[in-house]
Design an enzyme around this catalytic site. Structure first.
Site, PDB file in Angstrom:
ATOM      1  CD  GLU A  87     147.716 -30.034  51.017  1.00 57.09           C
ATOM      2  OE1 GLU A  87     146.949 -28.933  50.867  1.00 57.09           O
ATOM      3  OE2 GLU A  87     147.660 -30.879  49.994  1.00 57.09           O
ATOM      4  CG  HIS A 144     146.419 -25.343  51.959  1.00 52.85           C
ATOM      5  ND1 HIS A 144     145.928 -26.486  52.144  1.00 52.85           N
ATOM      6  CD2 HIS A 144     145.873 -24.273  52.494  1.00 52.85           C
ATOM      7  CE1 HIS A 144     144.560 -26.117  52.880  1.00 52.85           C
ATOM      8  NE2 HIS A 144     144.812 -24.740  53.026  1.00 52.85           N
ATOM      9  CE  LYS A 171     141.444 -22.984  52.690  1.00 58.54           C
ATOM     10  NZ  LYS A 171     141.951 -23.332  54.227  1.00 58.54           N
TER      11      LYS A 171
END
Length: 260
Positions: A87, A144, A171
């Site tokens: 990530e 991510h 997130k």
């Protein structure tokens, strides 16, 4: 009802998006020098990117670094993050070490938030979150995508997974390949911010996605990342410039938008 997360004197999920500045030093000397420089810009949150630290698996060195950070930044919320290579991080460690590293962080009493990558395995994620919560430490679940921007439905399903597994803040960071990708991320941000009770953080990386780091208050992202010195991800801009833009947007937003 919308929930916020308060760490020390900072409430994430209310008012202006909070500014988080990363520390990416490889040695204790670099880490303390970076923390000293960062202190001068008064960030809302500081993230220690532990994957950059050369002695991270040495418990005594990690605790020494945490004590040093806490001494330099006594009142600033500290986010503890090990970012894996898959990530975008600097190194890879075993899942056992990943769990142990986060346990040592929350048990130290020196960090205020931890980051856990949501696709580390459900059992791993739930174990880390339960451990953090047992020590009264909120958790940011993260994901991510450094090569693409998933479609809106996929992004929103990832947020749902983060929520289901018990994270406190959700997130996602993506890489745009077009301007339409940035719009896709902003759409997913605005939609999820209306549906979720938890604060969310999103960003579209690189130059194309820069606007997403600035307009969080409009679309519902509660925190953004700025740099003092070396950036930890593509597209981060100077933290002082970032604060100026966030304030400018805030001053010109209708009151009802600010309150959402």
């Amino acid at each position: 009802m919308k929930k916020s997360v308060t760490v020390r004197n900072v409430t994430i999920g209310e008012g202006l998006p909070k500014i988080c500045v990363p520390i990416v030093g490889t040695t204790l000397e670099e880490i303390t020098a970076s923390a000293t420089n960062i202190k001068s810009v008064s960030p809302d949150v500081v993230e220690w990117r532990v994957d950059y630290f050369s002695d991270i698996l040495d418990q005594s060195q990690m605790e020494l670094a945490l004590h040093a950070l806490r001494e330099i930044l006594p009142d600033t919320p500290l986010l503890f993050t090990f970012r894996t290579q898959k990530e975008g991080g600097e190194r890879e460690i075993s899942m056992d070490d990943y769990i142990l590293l986060n346990h040592r962080a929350v048990a130290s009493g020196l960090v205020d938030l931890i980051d856990v990558e949501i696709f580390s395995g459900d059992d791993v994620v739930q174990k880390i979150i339960a451990d953090a919560h047992a020590h009264q430490i909120p958790v940011i679940a993260s994901n991510h995508h450094f090569h693409e921007t998933p479609v809106e439905r996929t992004l929103m399903n990832i947020f749902k997974k983060m929520d289901f597994l018990g994270a406190d803040i959700l997130k996602i960071a993506v890489m745009p390949t077009s301007r339409r990708d940035v719009l896709r991320l902003l759409y997913a941000t605005e939609t999820t911010s209306q549906l979720s009770e938890k604060p969310i953080i999103t960003m579209s990386m690189g130059g194309t996605g820069l606007i997403s780091r600035l307009c969080g208050e409009v679309f519902g992202s509660a925190l953004t990342f700025g740099a003092v010195g070396k950036a930890s991800a593509p597209g981060q801009i100077n933290a002082e410039d970032l604060r100026s833009v966030l304030n400018l947007i805030h001053q010109n937003l209708p009151t009802d938008t600010q309150e959402k």
